[in-house]
Design a protein around this motif. Structure first.
Motif, mmCIF file in Angstrom:
data_model
loop_
_atom_site.group_PDB
_atom_site.id
_atom_site.type_symbol
_atom_site.label_atom_id
_atom_site.label_comp_id
_atom_site.label_asym_id
_atom_site.label_seq_id
_atom_site.Cartn_x
_atom_site.Cartn_y
_atom_site.Cartn_z
ATOM 1 N N ARG A 6 0.845 -1.182 0.000
ATOM 2 C CA ARG A 6 0.000 0.000 0.000
ATOM 3 C C ARG A 6 0.880 1.232 0.000
ATOM 4 O O ARG A 6 1.974 1.221 0.540
ATOM 5 C CB ARG A 6 -0.892 0.072 1.255
ATOM 6 N N LYS A 7 0.402 2.298 -0.576
ATOM 7 C CA LYS A 7 1.096 3.581 -0.577
ATOM 8 C C LYS A 7 0.453 4.487 0.466
ATOM 9 O O LYS A 7 -0.655 4.230 0.932
ATOM 10 C CB LYS A 7 1.007 4.236 -1.958
ATOM 11 N N ASN A 8 1.146 5.571 0.824
ATOM 12 C CA ASN A 8 0.589 6.543 1.768
ATOM 13 C C ASN A 8 -0.799 6.974 1.320
ATOM 14 O O ASN A 8 -1.025 7.258 0.144
ATOM 15 C CB ASN A 8 1.492 7.770 1.888
ATOM 16 N N GLY A 9 -1.728 6.989 2.279
ATOM 17 C CA GLY A 9 -3.092 7.403 1.989
ATOM 18 C C GLY A 9 -4.002 6.284 1.529
ATOM 19 O O GLY A 9 -5.215 6.453 1.494
ATOM 20 N N GLU A 10 -3.442 5.137 1.168
ATOM 21 C CA GLU A 10 -4.272 4.023 0.721
ATOM 22 C C GLU A 10 -4.795 3.244 1.932
ATOM 23 O O GLU A 10 -4.195 3.239 2.993
ATOM 24 C CB GLU A 10 -3.490 3.108 -0.226
ATOM 25 N N THR A 11 -5.931 2.581 1.721
ATOM 26 C CA THR A 11 -6.652 1.940 2.818
ATOM 27 C C THR A 11 -6.894 0.470 2.522
ATOM 28 O O THR A 11 -7.050 0.065 1.377
ATOM 29 C CB THR A 11 -8.005 2.655 3.034
ATOM 30 N N ILE A 12 -6.962 -0.304 3.603
ATOM 31 C CA ILE A 12 -7.324 -1.719 3.553
ATOM 32 C C ILE A 12 -8.615 -1.865 4.354
ATOM 33 O O ILE A 12 -8.740 -1.308 5.443
ATOM 34 C CB ILE A 12 -6.223 -2.594 4.191
ATOM 35 N N LYS A 13 -9.589 -2.582 3.823
ATOM 36 C CA LYS A 13 -10.843 -2.840 4.530
ATOM 37 C C LYS A 13 -10.816 -4.255 5.098
ATOM 38 O O LYS A 13 -10.409 -5.193 4.434
ATOM 39 C CB LYS A 13 -12.044 -2.736 3.582
ATOM 40 N N GLU A 19 -11.247 -0.220 8.900
ATOM 41 C CA GLU A 19 -10.388 0.331 7.842
ATOM 42 C C GLU A 19 -9.008 0.592 8.421
ATOM 43 O O GLU A 19 -8.876 1.176 9.497
ATOM 44 C CB GLU A 19 -10.930 1.656 7.313
ATOM 45 N N THR A 21 -5.566 2.514 7.337
ATOM 46 C CA THR A 21 -5.027 3.465 6.360
ATOM 47 C C THR A 21 -3.548 3.699 6.632
ATOM 48 O O THR A 21 -3.143 3.882 7.779
ATOM 49 C CB THR A 21 -5.778 4.811 6.448
#
Length: 73
Positions: A6-13, A19, A21
């Protein structure tokens, strides 16, 4: 174990309610933000393990005390 990039600002649910982030990453450190319902306890793993150990020690102490009380009868 699921491993994601993941990159900065991206989220995993996780399910409908959680969430995770990526707030920032620098060198070998990652800051994450977690949104979850208030009834879900969120702890660092090392703290969780420490609490578990303390609970086990406390239950041993209680068992010992109960054994001593039974011996007094």
């Amino acid at each position: 174990m699921l491993v994601l990039t993941r990159k900065n600002g991206e989220t995993i649910k996780i399910g409908d309610d959680i969430e995770i982030t990526i707030v920032s990453s620098k060198n070998d450190q990652v800051k994450i933000g977690i949104k979850a319902p208030k009834n879900i306890e969120i702890l660092r793993k090392e703290l969780y393990e420490q609490i578990q150990e303390e609970n086990q020690e406390a239950s041993k102490d209680i068992s010992s005390m109960l054994g001593s009380l039974k011996a007094l009868k």
